[in-house]
Design an enzyme around this catalytic site. Structure first.
Site, PDB file in Angstrom:
ATOM      1  N   SER A 135       4.440   4.464  -1.764  1.00  0.00           N
ATOM      2  CA  SER A 135       4.578   4.545  -3.220  1.00  0.00           C
ATOM      3  C   SER A 135       3.713   5.694  -3.723  1.00  0.00           C
ATOM      4  CB  SER A 135       4.102   3.230  -3.844  1.00  0.00           C
ATOM      5  OG  SER A 135       4.228   3.289  -5.248  1.00  0.00           O
ATOM      6  N   LYS A 161       8.772   6.434  -2.581  1.00  0.00           N
ATOM      7  CA  LYS A 161       9.032   5.800  -3.889  1.00  0.00           C
ATOM      8  C   LYS A 161       8.218   6.545  -4.922  1.00  0.00           C
ATOM      9  CE  LYS A 161       7.178   1.593  -5.738  1.00  0.00           C
ATOM     10  NZ  LYS A 161       7.137   0.098  -5.677  1.00  0.00           N
ATOM     11  N   LEU A 162       8.883   7.012  -5.969  1.00  0.00           N
ATOM     12  CA  LEU A 162       8.179   7.727  -7.043  1.00  0.00           C
ATOM     13  C   LEU A 162       8.050   6.805  -8.249  1.00  0.00           C
ATOM     14  CD1 LEU A 162      10.071  11.188  -7.017  1.00  0.00           C
ATOM     15  CD2 LEU A 162       7.990  10.532  -5.730  1.00  0.00           C
ATOM     16  N   LYS A 163       6.847   6.681  -8.740  1.00  0.00           N
ATOM     17  CA  LYS A 163       6.649   5.982 -10.012  1.00  0.00           C
ATOM     18  C   LYS A 163       7.202   6.879 -11.112  1.00  0.00           C
ATOM     19  CE  LYS A 163       4.415   2.329  -8.743  1.00  0.00           C
ATOM     20  NZ  LYS A 163       4.892   0.976  -9.059  1.00  0.00           N
ATOM     21  N   ASP A 189      10.494   3.813  -9.331  1.00  0.00           N
ATOM     22  CA  ASP A 189       9.992   2.541  -9.857  1.00  0.00           C
ATOM     23  C   ASP A 189       9.471   2.779 -11.271  1.00  0.00           C
ATOM     24  OD1 ASP A 189       7.428   0.121  -8.801  1.00  0.00           O
ATOM     25  OD2 ASP A 189       8.901   0.126 -10.431  1.00  0.00           O
ATOM     26  N   ASN A 191       8.580   0.205 -13.469  1.00  0.00           N
ATOM     27  CA  ASN A 191       7.670  -0.853 -13.952  1.00  0.00           C
ATOM     28  C   ASN A 191       7.919  -1.188 -15.422  1.00  0.00           C
ATOM     29  OD1 ASN A 191       5.508   0.547 -11.715  1.00  0.00           O
ATOM     30  ND2 ASN A 191       5.723  -1.668 -11.708  1.00  0.00           N
ATOM     31  N   GLU A 214      13.986   0.849  -9.574  1.00  0.00           N
ATOM     32  CA  GLU A 214      13.288  -0.430  -9.592  1.00  0.00           C
ATOM     33  C   GLU A 214      12.772  -0.763 -10.987  1.00  0.00           C
ATOM     34  OE1 GLU A 214      10.059  -0.477  -6.780  1.00  0.00           O
ATOM     35  OE2 GLU A 214       9.445  -2.519  -7.308  1.00  0.00           O
ATOM     36  N   ASP A 239      11.829  -6.302  -9.526  1.00  0.00           N
ATOM     37  CA  ASP A 239      10.479  -6.596  -9.005  1.00  0.00           C
ATOM     38  C   ASP A 239       9.857  -7.647  -9.933  1.00  0.00           C
ATOM     39  OD1 ASP A 239       7.459  -4.469  -8.638  1.00  0.00           O
ATOM     40  OD2 ASP A 239       7.734  -6.633  -8.522  1.00  0.00           O
ATOM     41  N   LYS A 263       7.714  -9.715  -3.334  1.00  0.00           N
ATOM     42  CA  LYS A 263       6.252  -9.656  -3.301  1.00  0.00           C
ATOM     43  C   LYS A 263       5.728 -11.089  -3.283  1.00  0.00           C
ATOM     44  CE  LYS A 263       5.309  -5.468  -5.977  1.00  0.00           C
ATOM     45  NZ  LYS A 263       4.893  -5.026  -7.331  1.00  0.00           N
ATOM     46  N   GLY A 291       4.419  -4.049  -2.518  1.00  0.00           N
ATOM     47  CA  GLY A 291       2.977  -4.059  -2.247  1.00  0.00           C
ATOM     48  C   GLY A 291       2.180  -4.100  -3.531  1.00  0.00           C
TER      49      GLY A 291
HETATM   50  O1  LIG Z   1       1.877   0.288  -1.598  1.00  0.00           O
HETATM   51  C1  LIG Z   1       1.391  -0.566  -2.369  1.00  0.00           C
HETATM   52  O2  LIG Z   1       0.775  -1.578  -2.015  1.00  0.00           O
HETATM   53  C2  LIG Z   1       1.608  -0.360  -3.855  1.00  0.00           C
HETATM   54  C3  LIG Z   1       3.074  -0.327  -4.145  1.00  0.00           C
HETATM   55  C4  LIG Z   1       3.278  -0.225  -5.627  1.00  0.00           C
HETATM   56  O3  LIG Z   1       3.736   0.771  -6.126  1.00  0.00           O
HETATM   57  N1  LIG Z   1       2.878  -1.281  -6.334  1.00  0.00           N
HETATM   58  C5  LIG Z   1       3.022  -1.238  -7.778  1.00  0.00           C
HETATM   59  C6  LIG Z   1       4.268  -1.939  -8.168  1.00  0.00           C
HETATM   60  O4  LIG Z   1       4.562  -1.998  -9.339  1.00  0.00           O
HETATM   61  O5  LIG Z   1       5.006  -2.343  -7.267  1.00  0.00           O
HETATM   62  C7  LIG Z   1       1.762  -1.746  -8.388  1.00  0.00           C
HETATM   63  C8  LIG Z   1       0.726  -0.864  -8.488  1.00  0.00           C
HETATM   64  C9  LIG Z   1      -0.518  -1.282  -9.013  1.00  0.00           C
HETATM   65  C10 LIG Z   1      -0.690  -2.583  -9.402  1.00  0.00           C
HETATM   66  C11 LIG Z   1       0.378  -3.469  -9.297  1.00  0.00           C
HETATM   67  C12 LIG Z   1       1.618  -3.045  -8.773  1.00  0.00           C
END
Ligand SMILES: O=C(O)CCC(=O)N[C@@H](C(=O)O)c1ccccc1
Length: 368
Positions: A135, A161-163, A189, A191, A214, A239, A263, A291
């Site tokens: 990520s 995976k790009l935020k 992703d 969020n 995502e 998610d 998750k 994750g």
């Molecule tokens: O590789 C990892 O563990 C992080 C993967 C990731 O991007 N987690 C994000 C998510 O929204 O999924 C996240 C980041 C920070 C805190 C919570 C979630």
């Protein structure tokens, strides 16, 4: 099993680099660990709640409080405690899935260590290693992003995976495609950063052949994701919305998602995570393991989960050094883009006492 002790330990793990998402930037992880002591064995659980309630309603102080005040007292006097019992004993308490997941994980780890069975065996793993994605956070510039992606591809990660968020979506995706080509497995992703009004804008991601987009919309907007899925060609993955197997079935049947990020912390534990895997498999919906920047304790359990048959997409099961200079367990090291599934009893790893002591901020016995 007879519970003879439950320790709540709070650790602070500095990140190798700030990790920015659409809901904030983390520079270190404030993590709750649970150690369950029984007459047969000890078990470890990791709570994935974030420091502030920005990913979900849970946060570390809240999880510590609900464990201390309600969840641990509810299970300590249980005559025949095992991991399956934890879920039903804690069911009367609403929500707090991440706190419940940590407690169930620690009980399951102790139970399996006592039986000499691994998480992988217990959950139904069919692989001895899993393909790993990574990520990549939101960055200050496209150049910085491309350097980071190049480093991860060089390290061997099989999926990027790009935020994304409004203002940082089309351009970074286009830049990664132009620089690294069309063969790189690529997904985004959001969020929950977008609304249905952004549907046409998000459809501009379709030409980039992404694996998925995502959680574009609010976690409670199942209908909105179903409508978006009719406008955007890129498969929608959920998610934050998926907090149980029942909700996964509902979201799939309503056309809100074609893929699910599983998750364990978000859904209340590894046993519910397996149920979600099973429901998705029954509907022909692929899953992958998400994750929450876990230490090697949660990472070990996630890698075992990611080895189940329905986990056909690379997960956010990165190596320890993606986030931490020093992990609290022996590090997970990427090998040819894969991590090995631990084969030892329980989660198959042990915290390193010296490292654990170094990162420990507080420790208390909730039961002894
Ligand atoms: O590789 C990892 O563990 C992080 C993967 C990731 O991007 N987690 C994000 C998510 O929204 O999924 C996240 C980041 C920070 C805190 C919570 C979630």
């Amino acid at each position: 099993m007879k519970l003879t002790g439950v320790e709540l330990r709070r650790i602070r793990m500095p990140l190798v680099a700030p990790f920015r998402t659409s809901f904030g930037t983390e520079t270190d992880r404030d993590i709750l660990l649970l150690r369950v002591v029984t007459e047969e064995a000890e078990g470890w659980g990791e709570c994935v709640a974030t420091g502030e309630p920005l990913y979900s309603s849970e946060y570390v102080d809240g999880a510590a409080d609900v464990l201390r005040r309600y969840l641990v007292p509810a299970i300590v006097d249980h005559p025949r405690l095992d991991a399956v019992a934890v879920g039903s004993v804690l069911a009367p308490f609403k929500g707090h899935r991440m706190a419940k997941a940590a407690l169930e994980m620690a009980v399951l780890d102790a139970e399996l260590r006592g039986q000499g069975r691994s998480f992988g065996r217990e959950l139904g793993a069919v692989r001895d290693r899993v393909a790993c994605g990574v990520s990549v956070g939101i960055m200050d510039s496209i150049g910085e992003l491309l350097d980071a992606v190049e480093g991860y591809l060089d390290a061997g990660y099989v999926r990027i995976k790009l935020k994304i968020e409004p203002g940082w979506d089309i351009a970074p995706v286009r830049a990664v495609r132009e620089r690294f080509g069309d063969d790189v497995l690529l997904q985004v992703d959001a969020n929950t950063a977008y609304s249905l009004a952004d549907a046409r804008h998000l459809a501009r991601l379709d030409p980039f052949d992404l694996l998925l987009i995502e959680q574009p919309l609010d976690e409670e907007d199942i209908r909105g994701h179903a409508e978006l899925a009719r406008i955007v060609r890129t498969p929608v993955c959920l998610d934050e919305s998926i907090t149980s197997a029942a909700i996964a079935a509902d979201a799939i049947r309503r056309g809100a998602c074609a893929i699910v990020n599983v998750k364990p912390g978000r859904v209340g534990g590894y046993l519910e995570a397996r149920r979600i895997h099973d429901v998705c498999a029954a509907h022909g919906v692929p899953v992958w393991c998400g994750g929450m920047l876990e230490t090697g304790i949660g990472r070990a359990a996630n890698v075992a989960l990611a080895a189940l048959p329905g986990f056909t997409l690379p997960g956010d099961t990165s190596a320890s050094d993606r986030y931490y200079h020093t992990d609290v367990t022996p590090p997970f090291v990427l090998d040819d883009g894969h991590l090995p599934v631990p084969t030892g009893p329980g989660i198959g790893v042990q915290p390193l006492p010296d490292v654990l002591a170094e990162v420990t901020v507080a420790s208390e016995w909730l039961h002894r």
